[in-house]
Design an enzyme around this catalytic site. Structure first.
Site, mmCIF file in Angstrom:
data_model
loop_
_atom_site.group_PDB
_atom_site.id
_atom_site.type_symbol
_atom_site.label_atom_id
_atom_site.label_comp_id
_atom_site.label_asym_id
_atom_site.label_seq_id
_atom_site.Cartn_x
_atom_site.Cartn_y
_atom_site.Cartn_z
ATOM 1 C CG ASN A 138 1.706 0.610 4.651
ATOM 2 O OD1 ASN A 138 1.115 -0.952 4.198
ATOM 3 N ND2 ASN A 138 3.096 0.983 3.991
ATOM 4 N N GLY A 139 -1.043 -1.041 6.508
ATOM 5 C CA GLY A 139 -0.827 -1.856 7.457
ATOM 6 C C GLY A 139 -1.581 -2.564 7.916
ATOM 7 C CG HIS A 197 17.601 -37.305 -2.455
ATOM 8 N ND1 HIS A 197 17.913 -39.383 -1.570
ATOM 9 C CD2 HIS A 197 18.690 -36.959 -2.793
ATOM 10 C CE1 HIS A 197 19.356 -38.728 -1.878
ATOM 11 N NE2 HIS A 197 19.074 -37.379 -2.639
ATOM 12 C CE LYS A 205 13.609 -11.618 -10.398
ATOM 13 N NZ LYS A 205 13.000 -11.823 -8.587
ATOM 14 N NE ARG A 245 4.571 1.798 0.051
ATOM 15 C CZ ARG A 245 5.479 1.409 0.380
ATOM 16 N NH1 ARG A 245 6.921 1.648 0.158
ATOM 17 N NH2 ARG A 245 5.157 1.005 1.830
ATOM 18 C CD GLU A 266 9.605 -12.055 -8.964
ATOM 19 O OE1 GLU A 266 8.222 -11.602 -7.831
ATOM 20 O OE2 GLU A 266 10.274 -12.097 -8.297
ATOM 21 C CD1 TRP A 290 -0.369 -6.108 -3.064
ATOM 22 C CD2 TRP A 290 -0.388 -7.343 -0.583
ATOM 23 N NE1 TRP A 290 0.082 -7.406 -3.087
ATOM 24 C CE2 TRP A 290 0.300 -7.391 -1.495
ATOM 25 C CE3 TRP A 290 -0.810 -6.980 0.240
ATOM 26 C CZ2 TRP A 290 -0.067 -9.683 -1.005
ATOM 27 C CZ3 TRP A 290 -0.392 -8.405 0.907
ATOM 28 C CH2 TRP A 290 -0.276 -9.362 0.752
ATOM 29 C CB CYS A 315 -1.764 0.452 1.431
ATOM 30 S SG CYS A 315 -2.238 -1.135 1.131
ATOM 31 C CE LYS A 320 10.739 -3.162 -6.074
ATOM 32 N NZ LYS A 320 11.619 -4.152 -6.002
ATOM 33 C CD GLU A 362 15.790 -13.892 -7.961
ATOM 34 O OE1 GLU A 362 15.383 -14.757 -6.886
ATOM 35 O OE2 GLU A 362 15.779 -13.157 -8.002
HETATM 36 C C1 F6R Z 1 10.977 -11.040 -5.992
HETATM 37 C C2 F6R Z 1 11.394 -10.011 -4.855
HETATM 38 C C3 F6R Z 1 10.950 -9.696 -3.524
HETATM 39 C C4 F6R Z 1 11.728 -9.097 -2.307
HETATM 40 C C5 F6R Z 1 11.053 -9.772 -0.820
HETATM 41 C C6 F6R Z 1 11.983 -9.089 -0.259
HETATM 42 O O1 F6R Z 1 11.161 -10.336 -7.246
HETATM 43 O O2 F6R Z 1 10.940 -8.366 -5.225
HETATM 44 O O3 F6R Z 1 10.959 -11.540 -3.273
HETATM 45 O O4 F6R Z 1 13.278 -9.774 -2.991
HETATM 46 O O5 F6R Z 1 9.596 -8.906 -0.815
HETATM 47 O O6 F6R Z 1 12.201 -7.579 -0.429
HETATM 48 P P1 F6R Z 1 13.518 -6.927 0.408
HETATM 49 O O7 F6R Z 1 14.433 -7.008 -0.173
HETATM 50 O O8 F6R Z 1 13.208 -5.626 0.297
HETATM 51 O O9 F6R Z 1 13.749 -6.694 1.717
#
Ligand code: F6R
Length: 610
Positions: free
Chosen positions: A101-102, A509, A490, A27, A493, A75, A2, A605, A486
């Site tokens: 936000n929260g 396994h 990627k 956000r 998501e 969000w 948010c 984000k 990773e």
């Molecule tokens: C994936 C992504 C998330 C962040 C995670 C941690 O592409 O961006 O998995 O890496 O939410 O966020 P930070 O690094 O801001 O604590």
């Protein structure tokens, strides 16, 4: 998670607030809304979906001269994405409007109490409960500031809020507890927002609010107080030095692509001023007062967690520091048995991730030293850590993290070299070895600059060929295992294709049972000590008709459906070549499949709720 903004000034407030929301949309983008005064009415306009839908609605509104407004991009936490759950929320009497936000954890009890007093709720949100609690308090408090403070003392949980009222149109109120909120001081105008880009067009002077701060602001005046007693809170304004360039796509189709292509610059910036002229010593003056840890716990979430897993190899191998890596949301709920001479390293791009912040606070309670590795200057983690190293990747706008991971890996490599240099004994690296690794690090930007365009083209071709796959494995060993995780993250998501990252040796396994001709595998097989082992794992997948895309180096003997040659860099630093390949493949898959690359569904984000 948010984004909120509040404005009081000399400009038309609604365009300022909607422009700010555009810069906060990373956000959350389930719904958006604004509140402002129209004549004697508190007008609230909200819309489900992205900001564009709100802007369409606003276009039908008569032009407003309001100079104070609040806005929100959501969000969803409580209640589905729908207009009735969108912010701002109003009190029953229509006198107050709030953005939040929260999460207010005890909102059900408060709601039950307010319901007995006759309040009616139109949404499923905790926020609507909060604004009515403030309205209820307003009946017995001398003014709105006291009512807001009283209500927030009763509410438990995390919040950043901004509030306006019908009867004092030029004033906004704001408060924060465990959710980011920054105050912006302009000339004849003041702002508050979840993140600086929301108002950076208008002012660079900011105050990073602390938990427990409450603000009352007009266009020309502001007071910041402690929520607990409404006594003044001391803050010195800071000047933001970065500019809005980071918030533009500068000719790229998406922010994600731009940020992938920024990685050579990110590495150059992270190395600047960090290496001595002899090229054998790393400078991290931020850490000069901290001992080399006896035991290091690295705690992070998501992509930052993958950086941590990758960094562990270097910290153990180069600096001989014993390392444990843990997901923050798990760490915070177990008995971690931290010792006072342990060190915790928290890694977070945003510096606001709720679980990572909670882990940091637990470590501090145990007396452990906490080192922060953050991108966002002035973020909560950066401020609460005993020491902080900034990754200096610049603002990352795309929801999927790319350049931030590159910068985290770079700083972890520097950290390992730094502690190895301070240890200065045979167990760690020799000067000559350090010089070798530093020299390799310095070659990375030019190498990436040269190869990113061809990596991009190859990713484009393969995405067309594999876009129909419904599942993917990503396999790697040693330093490549975190990169496999990773790569899978990627892909899922961004393109919503199911993908699993596995340690290649674990396939036998259980997971190998899934392999068939329709379940392709991305195998990370660079020239390193574990190459023969990965090669055997690839053969095992092929024996089950599994298709293989193999990332490897020139001259390696390997049979696969697709051989993707990456530039030769000594392991583990070859990770800096593997990472952009994985990012570009997911980027192209997502774009080709018509998904929303920069704002994938259900994500935000900055994850400021647990
Ligand atoms: C994936 C992504 C998330 C962040 C995670 C941690 O592409 O961006 O998995 O890496 O939410 O966020 P930070 O690094 O801001 O604590």
């Amino acid at each position: 998670m948010c984004g909120i903004i509040g404005y009081a000034g000399h400009r038309p407030a609604v365009p300022v607030v909607t422009e700010g929301l555009r810069r906060l949309e990373y956000r959350g983008y389930d719904s958006a809304g604004v509140a402002f005064m129209r004549q004697d009415d508190l007008r609230v306009i909200r819309s489900k979906g992205k900001l564009a839908a709100l802007e369409e609605k606003l276009a039908d509104e008569p032009v407003t001269t309001a100079t104070c407004a609040i806005g929100h991009t959501r969000w969803a936490t409580h209640g589905v994405p729908a207009e009735r759950n969108a912010h701002p929320h109003c009190s029953n009497d229509g006198a107050l409007a709030i953005v939040h936000n929260g999460i207010i954890e005890n909102y059900q009890e408060i709601k039950a109490d307010l319901t007995t007093k006759g309040y009616i709720f139109h949404s499923e949100t905790d926020t609507e409960v909060l604004v009515n609690l403030i309205a209820e308090r307003r009946k017995s408090e001398p003014d709105l500031l006291h009512a807001l403070a009283g209500a927030l003392r009763e509410a438990h949980g995390a919040y950043a809020v901004c509030l306006i009222q019908r009867d004092a149109p030029g004033t906004f109120y704001a408060a924060r507890m465990s959710a980011p909120l920054i105050f912006g001081l302009g000339t004849g105008e003041n702002f508050v927002a979840s993140d600086i880009p929301a108002f950076l067009l208008y002012t660079r002077r900011v105050i990073f609010l602390d938990d427990g701060d409450i603000v009352q602001a007009t266009s020309t005046d502001y007071q910041i107080m402690h929520l607990a007693d409404l006594q003044p809170a001391k803050h010195d304004p800071q000047t933001i030095l970065w500019d809005m360039q980071a918030a533009q796509k500068t000719g790229f189709r998406h922010f994600m692509l731009k940020e992938i292509f920024e990685q050579p610059r990110v590495i150059t910036d992270a190395l600047t001023g960090r290496i001595t002229t002899g090229r054998d010593t790393v400078l991290l003056p931020e850490l000069k007062d901290l001992p080399i840890p006896k035991r290091l716990h690295i705690v992070a979430c998501g992509t930052s967690y993958h950086s941590a897993l990758w960094g562990r190899h270097l910290l153990e191998h180069w600096a001989h520091v014993p390392v444990q890596v843990e997901i923050a949301s798990e760490f915070r709920y177990r008995d971690a048995l931290l010792q006072t001479d342990d060190m915790m390293l928290v890694i977070s791009q945003s510096g606001e991730t709720a679980d990572t912040l909670a882990a940091l606070r637990i470590a501090r309670e145990h007396g452990a030293t906490v080192l922060g590795l953050c991108n966002m200057v002035g973020s909560s983690i950066a401020r609460e850590a005993s020491a902080v190293i900034y990754t200096q990747a610049g603002h990352e706008i795309s929801v999927a993290s790319t350049k931030a991971m590159c910068s985290q890996m770079l700083m972890l490599a520097l950290l390992a070299l730094y502690w190895s240099g301070r240890r200065n004994n045979a167990a760690a690296l020799t000067k000559g070895q350090r010089r070798k690794w530093i020299t390799i690090l310095e070659t990375l930007p030019a190498l990436l600059d040269t190869h990113l365009p061809s990596m991009h083209e190859k990713a484009r071709q393969l995405s067309r060929k594999y876009s129909q796959a419904r599942n993917f494995f990503y396999l790697g060993r040693g330093h490549c295992f975190p990169l496999a995780l990773e790569g899978a993250l990627k892909l899922k998501e961004l393109s919503y294709i199911h993908a699993e990252g596995y340690a290649a040796g674990e396939m036998k396994h259980g997971p190998i049972a899934l392999v068939d001709a329709l379940f392709p595998t991305f195998a990370l097989a660079p020239d390193d000590a574990l190459f023969p082992k990965v090669k055997s794992n690839i053969t095992e997948v092929q024996a089950r008709q599994g298709k293989i895309i193999a990332l490897t180096n020139e001259g390696m003997e390997l049979a696969a459906d697709e051989i993707w040659i990456i530039p030769r860099v000594a392991a583990p630093l070859v990770g800096f070549m593997i990472l952009p390949v994985l990012q570009l493949f997911s980027y192209e898959m997502s774009d080709y499949l018509g998904k929303d690359v920069d704002q994938p569904r259900n994500l935000a984000k900055s994850v400021t709720v647990e």
